[in-house]
Design a protein around this motif. Sequence first.
Motif, PDB file in Angstrom:
ATOM      1  N   LEU A 118       1.130  -0.591   0.328  1.00 60.31           N
ATOM      2  CA  LEU A 118      -0.263  -0.340  -0.077  1.00 60.31           C
ATOM      3  C   LEU A 118       0.991   1.266  -0.436  1.00 60.31           C
ATOM      4  CD1 LEU A 118      -3.320  -0.724   2.515  1.00 60.31           C
ATOM      5  CD2 LEU A 118      -2.927  -0.927  -0.688  1.00 60.31           C
ATOM      6  N   PRO A 119       2.055   1.793   0.818  1.00 61.59           N
ATOM      7  CA  PRO A 119       2.680   2.987   0.370  1.00 61.59           C
ATOM      8  C   PRO A 119       3.294   2.910  -0.987  1.00 61.59           C
ATOM      9  CG  PRO A 119       3.539   1.516   2.211  1.00 61.59           C
ATOM     10  CD  PRO A 119       2.150   1.030   1.555  1.00 61.59           C
ATOM     11  N   ALA A 120       3.574   1.802  -1.505  1.00 58.20           N
ATOM     12  CA  ALA A 120       3.872   1.846  -3.062  1.00 58.20           C
ATOM     13  C   ALA A 120       3.482   2.848  -3.394  1.00 58.20           C
ATOM     14  CB  ALA A 120       5.323   1.167  -3.507  1.00 58.20           C
ATOM     15  N   PHE A 121       2.319   1.854  -3.838  1.00 56.08           N
ATOM     16  CA  PHE A 121       0.842   2.068  -4.379  1.00 56.08           C
ATOM     17  C   PHE A 121       0.186   3.755  -3.576  1.00 56.08           C
ATOM     18  CE2 PHE A 121      -3.823   2.741  -4.710  1.00 56.08           C
ATOM     19  CZ  PHE A 121      -4.276   1.843  -5.104  1.00 56.08           C
ATOM     20  N   VAL A 122       0.217   4.190  -3.018  1.00 58.45           N
ATOM     21  CA  VAL A 122       0.235   5.970  -2.486  1.00 58.45           C
ATOM     22  C   VAL A 122       1.031   6.790  -3.013  1.00 58.45           C
ATOM     23  CG1 VAL A 122      -0.380   7.070  -0.621  1.00 58.45           C
ATOM     24  CG2 VAL A 122      -1.306   4.643  -0.163  1.00 58.45           C
ATOM     25  N   VAL A 123       2.182   6.373  -2.912  1.00 62.19           N
ATOM     26  CA  VAL A 123       2.723   7.512  -3.741  1.00 62.19           C
ATOM     27  C   VAL A 123       2.891   7.339  -5.075  1.00 62.19           C
ATOM     28  CG1 VAL A 123       5.714   7.267  -4.084  1.00 62.19           C
ATOM     29  CG2 VAL A 123       4.572   6.799  -2.117  1.00 62.19           C
ATOM     30  N   ALA A 124       2.426   5.805  -5.544  1.00 60.98           N
ATOM     31  CA  ALA A 124       2.426   6.229  -7.303  1.00 60.98           C
ATOM     32  C   ALA A 124       1.363   6.530  -7.400  1.00 60.98           C
ATOM     33  CB  ALA A 124       2.799   4.385  -8.006  1.00 60.98           C
ATOM     34  N   VAL A 125       0.001   5.897  -6.651  1.00 64.20           N
ATOM     35  CA  VAL A 125      -1.371   7.287  -7.419  1.00 64.20           C
ATOM     36  C   VAL A 125      -0.664   9.076  -6.937  1.00 64.20           C
ATOM     37  CG1 VAL A 125      -3.088   8.273  -6.561  1.00 64.20           C
ATOM     38  CG2 VAL A 125      -2.984   5.863  -6.314  1.00 64.20           C
ATOM     39  N   VAL A 126       0.001   9.312  -6.135  1.00 67.34           N
ATOM     40  CA  VAL A 126       0.296  10.396  -5.208  1.00 67.34           C
ATOM     41  C   VAL A 126       1.240  11.195  -7.156  1.00 67.34           C
ATOM     42  CG1 VAL A 126       1.309  12.595  -4.632  1.00 67.34           C
ATOM     43  CG2 VAL A 126       0.042  10.702  -3.128  1.00 67.34           C
ATOM     44  N   LEU A 127       1.893  10.513  -7.322  1.00 71.35           N
ATOM     45  CA  LEU A 127       2.746  11.177  -8.607  1.00 71.35           C
ATOM     46  C   LEU A 127       1.908  11.252  -9.325  1.00 71.35           C
ATOM     47  CD1 LEU A 127       6.416   9.113  -7.760  1.00 71.35           C
ATOM     48  CD2 LEU A 127       5.844  11.735  -7.501  1.00 71.35           C
ATOM     49  N   ILE A 128       1.073  10.270  -9.767  1.00 68.92           N
ATOM     50  CA  ILE A 128       0.330   9.797 -11.380  1.00 68.92           C
ATOM     51  C   ILE A 128       0.061  11.291 -11.149  1.00 68.92           C
ATOM     52  CG2 ILE A 128      -1.698   8.727 -12.302  1.00 68.92           C
ATOM     53  CD1 ILE A 128       0.147   5.742 -10.849  1.00 68.92           C
ATOM     54  N   SER A 129      -1.447  11.632 -10.040  1.00 72.92           N
ATOM     55  CA  SER A 129      -2.294  12.451  -9.987  1.00 72.92           C
ATOM     56  C   SER A 129      -1.911  14.127 -10.425  1.00 72.92           C
ATOM     57  CB  SER A 129      -2.862  12.224  -8.468  1.00 72.92           C
ATOM     58  OG  SER A 129      -3.749  11.823  -8.395  1.00 72.92           O
ATOM     59  N   ALA A 130       0.064  14.121 -10.258  1.00 73.46           N
ATOM     60  CA  ALA A 130       0.493  15.538  -9.585  1.00 73.46           C
ATOM     61  C   ALA A 130       0.511  15.429 -11.641  1.00 73.46           C
ATOM     62  CB  ALA A 130       1.453  15.184  -8.676  1.00 73.46           C
ATOM     63  N   SER A 131       0.695  14.714 -12.668  1.00 75.28           N
ATOM     64  CA  SER A 131       0.997  14.963 -13.483  1.00 75.28           C
ATOM     65  C   SER A 131       0.453  15.368 -14.618  1.00 75.28           C
ATOM     66  CB  SER A 131       1.920  13.575 -14.332  1.00 75.28           C
ATOM     67  OG  SER A 131       0.968  12.314 -14.451  1.00 75.28           O
ATOM     68  N   PRO A 132       1.300  15.971 -15.373  1.00 73.01           N
ATOM     69  CA  PRO A 132      -0.324  17.011 -16.247  1.00 73.01           C
ATOM     70  C   PRO A 132      -0.412  16.402 -17.604  1.00 73.01           C
ATOM     71  CG  PRO A 132       2.201  17.642 -16.504  1.00 73.01           C
ATOM     72  CD  PRO A 132       2.699  16.987 -15.525  1.00 73.01           C
ATOM     73  N   GLY A 133      -1.965  16.574 -16.998  1.00 71.26           N
ATOM     74  CA  GLY A 133      -2.164  16.325 -18.021  1.00 71.26           C
ATOM     75  C   GLY A 133      -3.965  16.643 -18.919  1.00 71.26           C
ATOM     76  N   PRO A 134      -4.194  15.418 -18.929  1.00 66.61           N
ATOM     77  CA  PRO A 134      -6.380  16.677 -19.971  1.00 66.61           C
ATOM     78  C   PRO A 134      -6.579  16.540 -18.249  1.00 66.61           C
ATOM     79  CG  PRO A 134      -5.988  14.849 -21.312  1.00 66.61           C
ATOM     80  CD  PRO A 134      -4.989  14.736 -20.257  1.00 66.61           C
ATOM     81  N   ALA A 135      -7.153  15.821 -17.295  1.00 65.02           N
ATOM     82  CA  ALA A 135      -7.543  16.011 -16.203  1.00 65.02           C
ATOM     83  C   ALA A 135      -7.355  17.041 -15.408  1.00 65.02           C
ATOM     84  CB  ALA A 135      -7.151  14.513 -15.058  1.00 65.02           C
ATOM     85  N   MET A 136      -5.732  17.254 -15.358  1.00 64.28           N
ATOM     86  CA  MET A 136      -5.613  18.983 -14.652  1.00 64.28           C
ATOM     87  C   MET A 136      -5.911  20.022 -15.383  1.00 64.28           C
ATOM     88  SD  MET A 136      -3.321  18.985 -11.387  1.00 64.28           S
ATOM     89  CE  MET A 136      -2.391  18.049 -11.324  1.00 64.28           C
ATOM     90  N   ALA A 137      -6.277  19.852 -16.174  1.00 64.33           N
ATOM     91  CA  ALA A 137      -5.857  21.325 -16.911  1.00 64.33           C
ATOM     92  C   ALA A 137      -7.545  21.698 -16.904  1.00 64.33           C
ATOM     93  CB  ALA A 137      -6.004  20.910 -19.305  1.00 64.33           C
ATOM     94  N   LEU A 138      -8.760  20.128 -17.200  1.00 65.12           N
ATOM     95  CA  LEU A 138      -9.391  20.617 -16.570  1.00 65.12           C
ATOM     96  C   LEU A 138      -9.955  21.090 -15.943  1.00 65.12           C
ATOM     97  CD1 LEU A 138     -11.784  17.636 -18.673  1.00 65.12           C
ATOM     98  CD2 LEU A 138     -12.206  19.845 -19.051  1.00 65.12           C
ATOM     99  N   ILE A 139      -9.780  20.278 -14.598  1.00 62.79           N
ATOM    100  CA  ILE A 139      -9.748  20.630 -13.041  1.00 62.79           C
ATOM    101  C   ILE A 139      -9.711  22.409 -12.813  1.00 62.79           C
ATOM    102  CG2 ILE A 139      -9.076  20.774 -10.546  1.00 62.79           C
ATOM    103  CD1 ILE A 139      -8.956  18.156 -11.448  1.00 62.79           C
TER     104      ILE A 139
END
Length: 216
Positions: A7-28
Amino acid sequence: MDLVATLPAFVVAVVLISASPGPAMALILRRAALSGFRGAVPTVLGLEAGLYAWALFAAAGLAALVAASEVAFVVLRVIGAAFLLYLGLKAWRAAWRIRKAGPAPEPAGDTPPDPGRGWWRAFGEGALVMLANPKAAAFMIAFYPQFVPADRPLFATTALLALLQVAIEIILYLALAAVVGRAGAWFRRPVIRRRLEAVSGTVLIALGLRVAAATR
């Protein structure tokens, strides 16, 4: 492999993925800047609903079929690219209208949340942007199996991990929307809004062209 230990590795991966620029970030960012925090909520929820659907599709094997099928991949790529281009052109059109309108009184305070159909329109935009992204299918196939122990049921464990990812991303994205929304009155000044619409439109069009050119 123990699920709790991963789970710790999963959470870190999710945070890094969420912070990456893309359509989701642009819309928000665009939604929070122009409609405030409350206006960004349905966009975030729509994006996460689409993400959770792809996670379940991956667990059920449907995402693998989409990733393997040339026709399905191209169809989703065209839909996703077309929708991003539509949103980008819509932003450009808004910038042009503000420019033609000339100076206008600056809005005071935050704009109210979109009622009824406006809320669902924003939710639908977020969901469609996520669901019409064929790269999401390929990502889910590659991402979740790394964290699912061999002795665990694939569908149930993936659904559980996806819920955790959705919860993390909702917290992160809503926090971002809250920060941007606090400066909402400044973003909605006619001159600033025109520039924001032009920039966000350019970013969305660039993302749409990137999706259109994507390969498996």
